[in-house]
Design a protein around this motif. Structure first.
Motif, PDB file in Angstrom:
ATOM      1  N   VAL A  27       0.704  -1.159  -0.076  1.00 33.82           N
ATOM      2  CA  VAL A  27       0.188  -0.044   0.087  1.00 33.82           C
ATOM      3  C   VAL A  27       0.789   1.342   0.043  1.00 33.82           C
ATOM      4  O   VAL A  27       0.606   2.295  -0.781  1.00 33.82           O
ATOM      5  CB  VAL A  27      -0.987  -0.109   1.358  1.00 33.82           C
ATOM      6  CG1 VAL A  27      -1.562   1.484   1.463  1.00 33.82           C
ATOM      7  CG2 VAL A  27      -1.903  -1.181   1.048  1.00 33.82           C
ATOM      8  N   VAL A  28       1.998   1.240   0.784  1.00 36.32           N
ATOM      9  CA  VAL A  28       2.884   2.369   0.998  1.00 36.32           C
ATOM     10  C   VAL A  28       3.507   2.468  -0.535  1.00 36.32           C
ATOM     11  O   VAL A  28       3.671   3.812  -0.972  1.00 36.32           O
ATOM     12  CB  VAL A  28       3.904   2.175   2.085  1.00 36.32           C
ATOM     13  CG1 VAL A  28       4.841   3.092   1.865  1.00 36.32           C
ATOM     14  CG2 VAL A  28       3.506   2.143   3.471  1.00 36.32           C
ATOM     15  N   GLU A  29       3.939   1.459  -1.091  1.00 39.06           N
ATOM     16  CA  GLU A  29       4.615   1.559  -2.442  1.00 39.06           C
ATOM     17  C   GLU A  29       3.479   2.128  -3.556  1.00 39.06           C
ATOM     18  O   GLU A  29       3.870   2.952  -4.098  1.00 39.06           O
ATOM     19  CB  GLU A  29       5.073   0.264  -2.806  1.00 39.06           C
ATOM     20  CG  GLU A  29       6.193  -0.330  -1.973  1.00 39.06           C
ATOM     21  CD  GLU A  29       7.545   0.338  -2.188  1.00 39.06           C
ATOM     22  OE1 GLU A  29       7.628   1.163  -3.003  1.00 39.06           O
ATOM     23  OE2 GLU A  29       8.429   0.155  -1.451  1.00 39.06           O
ATOM     24  N   LEU A  30       2.209   1.712  -3.252  1.00 41.87           N
ATOM     25  CA  LEU A  30       1.319   2.070  -4.330  1.00 41.87           C
ATOM     26  C   LEU A  30       0.936   3.608  -3.980  1.00 41.87           C
ATOM     27  O   LEU A  30       0.819   4.137  -5.166  1.00 41.87           O
ATOM     28  CB  LEU A  30       0.002   1.261  -3.951  1.00 41.87           C
ATOM     29  CG  LEU A  30      -0.828   0.807  -5.076  1.00 41.87           C
ATOM     30  CD1 LEU A  30      -0.284   0.213  -6.036  1.00 41.87           C
ATOM     31  CD2 LEU A  30      -2.309   0.257  -4.552  1.00 41.87           C
ATOM     32  N   VAL A  31       0.864   3.998  -2.743  1.00 40.81           N
ATOM     33  CA  VAL A  31       0.834   5.470  -2.665  1.00 40.81           C
ATOM     34  C   VAL A  31       2.163   6.390  -2.979  1.00 40.81           C
ATOM     35  O   VAL A  31       1.655   7.289  -3.865  1.00 40.81           O
ATOM     36  CB  VAL A  31       0.634   5.768  -0.972  1.00 40.81           C
ATOM     37  CG1 VAL A  31       0.654   7.192  -0.705  1.00 40.81           C
ATOM     38  CG2 VAL A  31      -0.538   4.982  -0.517  1.00 40.81           C
ATOM     39  N   PHE A  32       2.938   5.799  -2.983  1.00 35.50           N
ATOM     40  CA  PHE A  32       4.261   6.410  -3.391  1.00 35.50           C
ATOM     41  C   PHE A  32       4.277   6.657  -4.866  1.00 35.50           C
ATOM     42  O   PHE A  32       4.451   7.675  -5.452  1.00 35.50           O
ATOM     43  CB  PHE A  32       5.516   5.849  -2.887  1.00 35.50           C
ATOM     44  CG  PHE A  32       6.111   6.339  -1.739  1.00 35.50           C
ATOM     45  CD1 PHE A  32       6.160   7.537  -1.329  1.00 35.50           C
ATOM     46  CD2 PHE A  32       6.164   5.339  -0.555  1.00 35.50           C
ATOM     47  CE1 PHE A  32       6.695   8.189  -0.301  1.00 35.50           C
ATOM     48  CE2 PHE A  32       6.311   5.734   0.738  1.00 35.50           C
ATOM     49  CZ  PHE A  32       6.801   7.155   1.081  1.00 35.50           C
ATOM     50  N   ILE A  33       3.802   5.332  -5.556  1.00 38.02           N
ATOM     51  CA  ILE A  33       3.906   5.350  -6.824  1.00 38.02           C
ATOM     52  C   ILE A  33       2.526   6.288  -7.505  1.00 38.02           C
ATOM     53  O   ILE A  33       2.899   7.134  -8.543  1.00 38.02           O
ATOM     54  CB  ILE A  33       3.528   3.723  -7.566  1.00 38.02           C
ATOM     55  CG1 ILE A  33       4.781   3.207  -7.222  1.00 38.02           C
ATOM     56  CG2 ILE A  33       3.304   3.867  -8.984  1.00 38.02           C
ATOM     57  CD1 ILE A  33       4.619   1.701  -7.428  1.00 38.02           C
ATOM     58  N   SER A  34       1.697   6.185  -6.746  1.00 40.20           N
ATOM     59  CA  SER A  34       0.593   7.250  -7.054  1.00 40.20           C
ATOM     60  C   SER A  34       0.987   8.554  -6.991  1.00 40.20           C
ATOM     61  O   SER A  34       0.790   9.387  -7.916  1.00 40.20           O
ATOM     62  CB  SER A  34      -0.688   7.164  -6.164  1.00 40.20           C
ATOM     63  OG  SER A  34      -1.178   5.865  -6.367  1.00 40.20           O
TER      64      SER A  34
END
Ligand code: ADP
Length: 973
Positions: A27-34
């Motif tokens: 999720v964190v990675e997803l947030v960062f990518i977003s």
């Protein structure tokens, strides 16, 4: 997930990884990518706006700069045009001559055209003098104009944009540099003023007479499409002609429009009327036009030739709107859609011409870098996602492997532990210690194995306890089945919890029916109430209680004796009651019958006692007379004959025997009735034995029996006994030893002390007793020998045994038939006896003597024999005055009149009995101090006690024992 959902350890670990580590990470990675993509997008927008602004500024700047350059270049040509115009004006004023070279190449053609036929070697102008004006040709004018040939050449060379420099006259003379083949290019009858590059400078079109630029037109001289800077040459107000410098569009396109417009844009030039003057190749694509680069001069040009209509921006629907905006301002910026693509258009007006320089840039190109950058960033983003996915895939795989390994490293030991538990569960308690890498599991395994061992031990103990319990249970069962009691377990309200019995008929209902019901229901009402009180008492006190109750059982009405006891747990807390009920119906019946029997026995005993009492009275009364008078005869034996004396002796012997019999029967009866009491006191043994021996010795001597005695050991020994009764027992034993001995036999008397007891032994050498009969000799009235041979009552030993028992002693026998018998008694010794008592006893045995004072004695007796006997007994006492009365009334009178010193009263008197007489004596003041002695044949102890209690000083029984009587007299007189 539901809490109770089951799953494998592996799945659980894997889920934990996913939940705790991977999903948040993801999720964190997803947030960062977003964020990355969002910021990219945002930066892109900002950049686009920046780029847009910058591009617009840049474009405006470019067009303004380029338009200025063009303006400057065109202004230069305009100025040169003006200079050339002035030169032409000047040249026309002066006369001039043809040079030879010019002369030589100027000819008239057949159509009347005066023209140059060839060029000069160093380059010269071309001259065309139209055939349409032939007759009026002014050759001088030609010559004059040729003087500007040098200038024209110079202009052509210095003005880079200049394609041609020319002068056209009103009469269609054309002088032009550089040279061209006029006859080939121009129609011979051409009227030049009809062309735009002429009339646009005339008074009508150019009243200010200044230099100006023409529309784009097709050059008749064969130089293609071009525009010209033209200026009128007036002679006065007459327009002599028009000078011009041509600039071909090709040149403009190549030289002017070949500008470095950024973002791959292009520049274009549009005329005042909206006609595209110059359009580079890129523009052609956009506007869908083919620039008119080449014009085939296959035929001569007679008229003005302009660019076709499609080149006019106003005529195209796509560009119309843009053209309108363009016309409104000198410079500006706008957008327009070409071929579906947005384009930026910046324009600036070229001063002096009204032309507009436009730079067109495809919006896409401006943002191209940005797009490229965006695409690159997108690519990076995609790569990042891909990389992340790859990383996660690898990471997930790694974690999956780790989870597997972890689950194995936990599940394997767990499996082992599980096995351990299974093994222990299956009863194999003693398992060897497993060792694991995980400390906790290791400890768990150790705990389980030790638990197994503990369990094993506990199980063994449990098994042992179970076995013991089973044994106890079977014992209990055997016990319960062996006893007739009913055992019940009750709760605090008296409800049956359990019942044990081997006979259900003792219950009021069946066991199953009773369990759960209350015990009160089986009782009668009064018992139920009592039971409830008892149950509370037992619960409160904790002490068991016994109750008796009657209930209706299946076998009818039965009596029970119940013992109610509390059951407490280890802490002492009350739990239940246990009621043990014993069927006592038979006992009750027995008790009833016993009670009845007892009552009957008591009645019988009373009857017997009464009988004995009356028999004793009745026998003693005559015995009193018989023995009394025989004793009197004995006192007077000197006056009797020998035969009479023998008779007296026989009477006395028989009387004494009878008296002994009566006394013994009475004693025995009293013992049986439990009414004979002994007064135990320390008794000195020696004197008692001596006394007995003294009595027996004459008897023994009669039979020539020798008595050996060894009594030294008893010297000073005291026993607890009733002296009289002890003497009675010893006398019995010794008299038996004499009686059942043979003549000249031997008696041995021994006294010894052993174990705190005194042993008296009486051994004889007599008849002995048979072994089979020896047990019977202590039974009453048992006589082994023929009664006739040896005199006896058969109750002496019975009485002796009873008396010994009363004195806490024993009597034993050992005998051999024909050899002799050995009787002995044992009595407890008295320790630490004071010798005073001894003395006291001795004092007691002092011989009594009657006081020599005069005394009076009253005897109230209805029996004259008894009166006579007493009178006889005291006849030897001369100091005693005797008076008698035959009934109570006379006795009372005598007492009151004479106040004797002592009164003797027979209890059984006619009229007033002895007791009445006593009370009257005691009631009368004159007689109340006189001692009164009762004389009665009733020798029952109860009666004696009664007499003493009534107030008699003494109670003497009939037949009167002379010594006892005399002692009583001495005591009370
Ligand atoms: P009895 O008045 O007959 O002597 P006892 O009770 O004294 O009554 O004795 C019971 C019986 O025991 C006697 O009749 C006799 O047969 C037997 N007996 C008692 N003492 C002796 C003895 N010393 N030797 C032999 N027999 C004896």
């Amino acid at each position: 997930m539901q809490e109770n959902q089951r799953m494998s350890l592996m799945k659980w670990i894997w889920r934990s990884f996913l939940r705790i580590a991977l999903i948040p990470l993801f999720v964190v990675e997803l947030v960062f990518i977003s964020i990355y993509f969002f910021s990219n997008d945002w930066a892109n927008d900002v950049m686009m706006n920046l780029f847009k602004d910058e591009a617009q500024e840049e474009l405006l700047h470019t067009v303004s700069r380029e338009s200025k350059v063009i303006t400057m270049q065109l202004e230069s040509i305009s100025k040169t045009t003006d200079l050339y115009r002035q030169e032409v004006e000047e040249s026309l004023k002066n006369r001039a001559l043809f040079t030879e070279e010019d002369q030589a190449r100027l000819h008239y053609s057949s159509e009347g055209v005066y023209h140059t036929s060839r060029n000069l070697e160093e380059g010269g102008v071309a001259v065309f003098y139209s055939g349409a004006t032939t007759p009026d040709h002014n050759l001088q004018k030609v010559a004059r104009l040729l003087t500007t040939q040098g200038l024209m050449k110079h202009i052509y060379k210095t003005e880079s944009l200049a394609e041609a420099v020319y002068f056209n006259t009103h009469d269609s003379l054309n002088v032009m540099y550089p040279y061209y083949d006029v006859m080939d290019q121009i129609n011979p009858k051409t009227l030049i003023p009809r062309f735009n590059f002429y009339y646009e400078a005339d008074q009508e079109h150019n009243p200010s007479r200044e230099t100006r630029w023409t529309e784009v037109y097709l050059d008749p001289a064969g130089n293609g499409w071009m525009a010209s800077s033209i200026a009128p040459v007036y002679k006065g107000d007459f327009l002599e002609g028009v000078v011009g410098i041509d600039v071909t569009l090709e040149t403009i396109r190549e030289r002017i429009l070949d500008l470095d417009i950024p973002w791959e844009g292009f520049g274009m030039l549009v005329g005042k009327d909206g006609t595209i003057l110059a359009l580079p190749q890129q523009g052609e694509v956009i506007f869908g036009l083919d620039e008119l680069n080449e014009y085939p001069y296959d035929k001569q040009i007679f008229t003005n030739t302009f660019k076709p209509e499609q080149f006019n921006l106003y005529n195209q629907s796509e560009t119309k709107h843009f053209a309108d905006i363009l016309a409104e301002a000198k410079q500006g910026l706008t957008t327009a859609k070409f071929n579906g693509n947005d384009h930026f258009l910046a324009w600036s007006t070229v001063e002096g011409t009204g032309w507009k320089f436009i730079s067109v840039v495809d919006e896409k190109q401006i943002f191209n870098d940005l797009f490229l950058l965006d695409r690159k960033l997108m690519k990076i983003g995609a790569l990042m996602i891909f990389g992340l996915i790859l990383f996660y895939l690898v990471f997930f795989m790694f974690l999956y492997k780790r989870a597997q390994k972890l689950s194995h490293s936990i599940s394997d030991p767990l499996y082992e532990i599980n096995n351990l538990v299974h093994e222990i569960g299956a009863g194999r308690y003693y398992q060897k210690d497993e060792s694991f890498h995980i400390e906790e599991l290791d400890e768990t395994a150790t705990s389980i194995t030790s638990m197994g061992q503990t369990l094993g031990t506990a199980n063994e103990e449990l098994y042992k306890a179970q076995e013991e319990l089973k044994e106890k249970e079977s014992d209990l069962r055997a016990l319960v089945s062996s006893i007739d009691d009913v055992i019940m377990r009750l709760d605090e309200n008296g409800t049956y919890i359990n019942i044990w019995t081997n006979d259900e008929s003792k219950l009021s209902k069946t066991k199953e029916e009773l369990i759960g019901t209350r015990i009160n229901d089986v009782f009668y009402e009064k018992d139920a109430l009592f039971f409830m009180v008892t149950i509370r008492e037992v619960q409160e006190s904790g002490q068991p209680k016994t109750i008796e109750y009657q209930i209706d059982t299946l076998a009818g009405k039965r009596w029970f004796q119940g013992r109610l006891a509390p059951i407490v747990d280890e802490t002492g807390e009350f739990r239940h009651f246990v009621l043990t009920a014993r069927d006592i119906t038979d006992l009750k019946d027995l008790q009833d019958s016993l009670r009845k029997a007892k009552e009957e026995a008591e009645q019988a005993s009373k009857a017997k006692s009464d009988f004995l009492s009356s028999m004793s009275h009745e026998l003693r009364t005559p015995m009193n007379a018989i023995l009394g008078f025989t004793q009197l005869l004995e006192y007077e034996k000197d006056s009797l004959t020998t035969s009479q004396n023998e008779s007296v002796e026989e009477i006395l012997k028989a009387g004494n025997h009878l008296l002994t019999l009566i006394n013994e029967i009475l004693d025995l009866a009293r013992i049986e009735a439990g009414k004979l009491t002994v007064s135990l006191e320390p008794v000195d043994v020696q004197p008692v034995i001596d006394e007995v021996l003294g009595i027996i010795s004459p008897l023994a001597t009669n039979k020539r029996i020798t008595i050996d005695h060894n009594l030294d050991l008893c010297n000073g020994i005291y026993v607890y006994a009733d002296r009289t009764r002890l003497k009675q027992v010893l006398l019995n034993l010794l008299s038996n030893a004499v009686k059942y001995n043979q003549d000249e036999g031997c008696i041995r008397v021994e006294c010894s002390v052993k174990d705190g007891k005194v042993h008296f032994l009486v051994e004889d050498t007599g008849l002995g007793i048979d072994d089979q009969e020896i047990d019977q000799i202590f039974e009453p009235f048992t006589r082994i020998l023929d009664e006739k041979i040896i005199e006896g009552t058969g109750i002496g030993l019975t009485l002796s045994k009873q008396l010994m028992a009363l004195m806490n002693g024993t009597i034993s026998v050992k005998s051999e038939l024909g050899e002799g018998s050995m009787f002995w008694i044992e009595l407890p010794v008295v320790e630490n006896i004071s010798t005073n008592q001894n003395e006291a006893v001795e004092e007691e045995s002092t011989v009594l003597t009657i006081n020599e004072e005069r005394k009076s004695l009253l005897y109230i007796e209805d029996n004259p024999a008894n009166l006579h006997l007493v009178q006889k007994l005291i006849s030897h006492k001369s100091n005693i005055d005797f008076m008698s009365a035959m009934n109570g009334e006379i006795g009372l009178e005598l007492a009151q009149t004479h106040r004797p010193d002592l009164i003797l009263v027979d209890l059984n008197l006619p009229g007033l009995d002895g007791y009445d007489v006593l009370s009257k004596i005691k009631d009368h003041p004159s007689t109340k101090e006189i001692p009164v002695i009762a004389i009665s044949a009733n020798a029952m102890p109860r009666e004696i006690e009664k007499g003493i209690a009534a107030g008699f000083q003494d109670y003497l029984t009939k037949p009167l024992e002379v010594t006892t009587f005399l002692e009583a007299l001495q005591k009370h007189l």
